[in-house]
Design a protein around this motif. Structure first.
Motif, PDB file in Angstrom:
ATOM      1  N   ARG A 195       0.825  -1.205   0.000  1.00 37.17           N
ATOM      2  CA  ARG A 195       0.000   0.000   0.000  1.00 37.17           C
ATOM      3  C   ARG A 195       0.863   1.261   0.000  1.00 37.17           C
ATOM      4  O   ARG A 195       0.486   2.287  -0.573  1.00 37.17           O
ATOM      5  CB  ARG A 195      -0.947  -0.019   1.195  1.00 37.17           C
ATOM      6  CG  ARG A 195      -1.933  -1.189   1.168  1.00 37.17           C
ATOM      7  CD  ARG A 195      -2.654  -1.319   2.483  1.00 37.17           C
ATOM      8  NE  ARG A 195      -1.702  -1.532   3.577  1.00 37.17           N
ATOM      9  CZ  ARG A 195      -2.031  -1.455   4.865  1.00 37.17           C
ATOM     10  NH1 ARG A 195      -3.281  -1.178   5.220  1.00 37.17           N
ATOM     11  NH2 ARG A 195      -1.125  -1.661   5.797  1.00 37.17           N
ATOM     12  N   VAL A 222      -9.260   0.884   3.372  1.00 37.22           N
ATOM     13  CA  VAL A 222      -9.912  -0.303   2.819  1.00 37.22           C
ATOM     14  C   VAL A 222     -11.184   0.121   2.101  1.00 37.22           C
ATOM     15  O   VAL A 222     -11.995   0.890   2.631  1.00 37.22           O
ATOM     16  CB  VAL A 222     -10.237  -1.315   3.930  1.00 37.22           C
ATOM     17  CG1 VAL A 222     -10.984  -2.514   3.347  1.00 37.22           C
ATOM     18  CG2 VAL A 222      -8.961  -1.774   4.614  1.00 37.22           C
ATOM     19  N   ASP A 223     -11.357  -0.373   0.874  1.00 35.38           N
ATOM     20  CA  ASP A 223     -12.542  -0.044   0.076  1.00 35.38           C
ATOM     21  C   ASP A 223     -13.547  -1.189   0.196  1.00 35.38           C
ATOM     22  O   ASP A 223     -13.391  -2.242  -0.417  1.00 35.38           O
ATOM     23  CB  ASP A 223     -12.143   0.163  -1.387  1.00 35.38           C
ATOM     24  CG  ASP A 223     -13.269   0.772  -2.209  1.00 35.38           C
ATOM     25  OD1 ASP A 223     -14.421   0.773  -1.720  1.00 35.38           O
ATOM     26  OD2 ASP A 223     -13.001   1.245  -3.325  1.00 35.38           O
ATOM     27  N   ILE A 226     -15.953  -2.571  -3.015  1.00 33.41           N
ATOM     28  CA  ILE A 226     -15.527  -3.526  -4.033  1.00 33.41           C
ATOM     29  C   ILE A 226     -15.589  -4.929  -3.451  1.00 33.41           C
ATOM     30  O   ILE A 226     -14.958  -5.225  -2.431  1.00 33.41           O
ATOM     31  CB  ILE A 226     -14.105  -3.215  -4.529  1.00 33.41           C
ATOM     32  CG1 ILE A 226     -14.059  -1.821  -5.160  1.00 33.41           C
ATOM     33  CG2 ILE A 226     -13.628  -4.270  -5.517  1.00 33.41           C
ATOM     34  CD1 ILE A 226     -12.689  -1.419  -5.647  1.00 33.41           C
ATOM     35  N   SER A 228     -14.554  -8.485  -3.165  1.00 33.19           N
ATOM     36  CA  SER A 228     -13.355  -9.243  -3.515  1.00 33.19           C
ATOM     37  C   SER A 228     -13.002 -10.161  -2.365  1.00 33.19           C
ATOM     38  O   SER A 228     -13.355  -9.904  -1.208  1.00 33.19           O
ATOM     39  CB  SER A 228     -12.181  -8.298  -3.813  1.00 33.19           C
ATOM     40  OG  SER A 228     -10.991  -9.020  -4.011  1.00 33.19           O
ATOM     41  N   PRO A 231      -8.926  -7.862   0.660  1.00 30.24           N
ATOM     42  CA  PRO A 231      -9.212  -6.440   0.881  1.00 30.24           C
ATOM     43  C   PRO A 231      -8.597  -5.583  -0.224  1.00 30.24           C
ATOM     44  O   PRO A 231      -7.474  -5.820  -0.659  1.00 30.24           O
ATOM     45  CB  PRO A 231      -8.556  -6.155   2.238  1.00 30.24           C
ATOM     46  CG  PRO A 231      -8.401  -7.492   2.891  1.00 30.24           C
ATOM     47  CD  PRO A 231      -8.200  -8.471   1.781  1.00 30.24           C
ATOM     48  N   THR A 232      -9.350  -4.605  -0.688  1.00 33.27           N
ATOM     49  CA  THR A 232      -8.878  -3.697  -1.727  1.00 33.27           C
ATOM     50  C   THR A 232      -8.609  -2.328  -1.118  1.00 33.27           C
ATOM     51  O   THR A 232      -9.415  -1.823  -0.335  1.00 33.27           O
ATOM     52  CB  THR A 232      -9.922  -3.565  -2.848  1.00 33.27           C
ATOM     53  OG1 THR A 232     -10.175  -4.858  -3.403  1.00 33.27           O
ATOM     54  CG2 THR A 232      -9.427  -2.637  -3.946  1.00 33.27           C
ATOM     55  N   THR A 233      -7.478  -1.755  -1.468  1.00 32.62           N
ATOM     56  CA  THR A 233      -7.122  -0.438  -0.939  1.00 32.62           C
ATOM     57  C   THR A 233      -7.632   0.648  -1.870  1.00 32.62           C
ATOM     58  O   THR A 233      -7.408   0.598  -3.079  1.00 32.62           O
ATOM     59  CB  THR A 233      -5.600  -0.308  -0.781  1.00 32.62           C
ATOM     60  OG1 THR A 233      -5.133  -1.310   0.125  1.00 32.62           O
ATOM     61  CG2 THR A 233      -5.226   1.063  -0.239  1.00 32.62           C
ATOM     62  N   ARG A 234      -8.326   1.608  -1.301  1.00 36.87           N
ATOM     63  CA  ARG A 234      -8.769   2.782  -2.048  1.00 36.87           C
ATOM     64  C   ARG A 234      -7.929   3.969  -1.586  1.00 36.87           C
ATOM     65  O   ARG A 234      -7.781   4.211  -0.391  1.00 36.87           O
ATOM     66  CB  ARG A 234     -10.250   3.071  -1.785  1.00 36.87           C
ATOM     67  CG  ARG A 234     -10.774   4.272  -2.587  1.00 36.87           C
ATOM     68  CD  ARG A 234     -12.222   4.558  -2.242  1.00 36.87           C
ATOM     69  NE  ARG A 234     -12.354   5.126  -0.908  1.00 36.87           N
ATOM     70  CZ  ARG A 234     -13.462   5.058  -0.179  1.00 36.87           C
ATOM     71  NH1 ARG A 234     -14.515   4.412  -0.633  1.00 36.87           N
ATOM     72  NH2 ARG A 234     -13.507   5.615   1.023  1.00 36.87           N
ATOM     73  N   VAL A 249      -7.938   2.798  -7.026  1.00 34.12           N
ATOM     74  CA  VAL A 249      -6.884   1.823  -6.767  1.00 34.12           C
ATOM     75  C   VAL A 249      -5.530   2.365  -7.217  1.00 34.12           C
ATOM     76  O   VAL A 249      -5.439   3.430  -7.833  1.00 34.12           O
ATOM     77  CB  VAL A 249      -7.190   0.491  -7.481  1.00 34.12           C
ATOM     78  CG1 VAL A 249      -8.452  -0.143  -6.921  1.00 34.12           C
ATOM     79  CG2 VAL A 249      -7.316   0.701  -8.986  1.00 34.12           C
ATOM     80  N   LYS A 253      -3.651  -0.900 -11.685  1.00 34.70           N
ATOM     81  CA  LYS A 253      -4.582  -1.885 -11.136  1.00 34.70           C
ATOM     82  C   LYS A 253      -6.037  -1.450 -11.330  1.00 34.70           C
ATOM     83  O   LYS A 253      -6.942  -1.958 -10.660  1.00 34.70           O
ATOM     84  CB  LYS A 253      -4.293  -2.119  -9.652  1.00 34.70           C
ATOM     85  CG  LYS A 253      -2.904  -2.677  -9.382  1.00 34.70           C
ATOM     86  CD  LYS A 253      -2.700  -2.986  -7.924  1.00 34.70           C
ATOM     87  CE  LYS A 253      -1.299  -3.521  -7.653  1.00 34.70           C
ATOM     88  NZ  LYS A 253      -1.025  -4.779  -8.377  1.00 34.70           N
ATOM     89  N   GLU A 254      -6.277  -0.527 -12.251  1.00 28.82           N
ATOM     90  CA  GLU A 254      -7.617   0.008 -12.462  1.00 28.82           C
ATOM     91  C   GLU A 254      -8.575  -1.051 -13.019  1.00 28.82           C
ATOM     92  O   GLU A 254      -8.158  -1.977 -13.725  1.00 28.82           O
ATOM     93  CB  GLU A 254      -7.567   1.199 -13.430  1.00 28.82           C
ATOM     94  CG  GLU A 254      -6.806   2.401 -12.901  1.00 28.82           C
ATOM     95  CD  GLU A 254      -5.316   2.351 -13.184  1.00 28.82           C
ATOM     96  OE1 GLU A 254      -4.602   3.299 -12.806  1.00 28.82           O
ATOM     97  OE2 GLU A 254      -4.871   1.344 -13.788  1.00 28.82           O
TER      98      GLU A 254
END
Length: 308
Positions: A195, A222-223, A226, A228, A231-234, A249, A253-254
């Motif tokens: 990150r 954390v987003d 989304i 998934s 965990p996805t980072t925003r 993102v 990684k878009e």
């Protein structure tokens, strides 16, 4: 019988030059071997004394490097010689250029060594690239042994840089804030938290424009919007007064429907061109993942409906 003896004598005379030639070659070989052996033992006895002579000793003043950039106050070359004990070496030693290359690449302010050239009699030219501080990463108390929480500098590759020795007391850089930040590695190595690398990539895209765009911080959260398995980072851009801009993102990684990093920068630049710096306007938020919402006409205090 007499004729046979005469013929044998003639043959003996013809062979004698060959035998003499062989004897000469053998003698020369023995002499050469003796010289080599004598040279070996002579070097073994007196070679160390020759190496210690100042004309052959590796000295820092005989090593040329590019001039250090203004943000580095320390003596990189001197520190490399001290830490790698290079003054114990001679310019006559095998593997000298590789050892010099490795020694400079170990320094935290050196990004890479392109080449090391030796020039007679004892001059060495090191072509290298220095690291440049890009942003400050906020660290909590207890993460770094022996110090309280604060800010640590990184470069575009998310490599941790020394936080001392700057020309300025603390250069003005972007601030990076990451939720539940993972501990960093030693100075001169990559942080280790992807990150942080993602935030550094965004800061690199912004370049020197972050200040005129009215951006002060990059935050990684954390987003939850989304779905998934991981965990996805925003990432969010924040103005000095705390106004948020949703970036999305990390670069490269878009999602297929999401503008890429360069397009997001163009969207933000166009918004600022139309409406002024973020803190000067009344917009409550932008979402750079949605180009139409950013470029749509705005009225006072109109929020971005895409903001979550």
């Amino acid at each position: 019988m007499a004729g046979r003896k005469r013929k044998q004598a003639e043959l003996d005379e013809r062979e004698s030059p060959v035998e003499g030639g062989i004897a000469g070659v053998v003698g020369a070989t023995v002499l050469l071997a003796a010289v080599i052996v004598a040279g070996f033992f002579s070097w073994k006895q007196w070679g160390s004394a020759v190496i210690q002579r100042s004309s052959y000793q590796l000295l820092a003043e005989n090593v040329t490097t590019p001039e250090a950039p203004p943000w580095i106050a320390g003596d990189v070359r001197g520190e490399v010689f001290r830490d790698a004990s290079l003054t114990d070496m001679s310019v006559l030693e095998d593997g000298l250029t590789k050892r010099i290359c490795d020694a400079f690449e170990m320094h935290p302010w050196v990004a890479r060594v392109n080449r090391v050239n030796m020039q007679p009699p004892a001059r060495i030219v090191v072509d290298l690239e220095y690291r440049k501080p890009l942003a400050w990463v906020q660290v909590p108390d207890g993460m770094v042994p022996g110090r309280r929480g604060g800010w640590l500098p990184i470069d575009k590759d998310a490599v941790l840089l020394p936080d001392e020795g700057f020309q300025e007391e603390r250069p003005e850089l972007l601030l990076l804030q990451i939720d539940r930040l993972l501990p960093c590695g030693p100075i001169g190595t990559a942080w280790g938290d992807p990150r942080v690398a993602g935030a550094a990539a965004i800061a690199t895209i912004l370049g020197d424009q972050w200040h005129q765009l009215g951006i002060a911080r990059i935050s990684g959260v954390v987003d939850y919007s989304i779905t998934s398995s991981l965990p996805t980072t925003r990432y969010e851009l924040l103005s000095p007064n705390g106004k948020r801009i949703i970036w999305g993102v990390a670069p490269s990684k878009e999602l297929p429907s999401e503008p890429n990093a360069i397009q997001k920068l163009h969207l933000l630049s166009e918004f600022v061109r139309r409406h002024g710096p973020i803190d000067n306007g009344t917009a409550l938020g932008l979402d750079l993942r949605n180009a139409a919402s950013v470029l749509a006409p705005r009225t006072a205090a109109q929020p971005n409906t895409q903001l979550r």
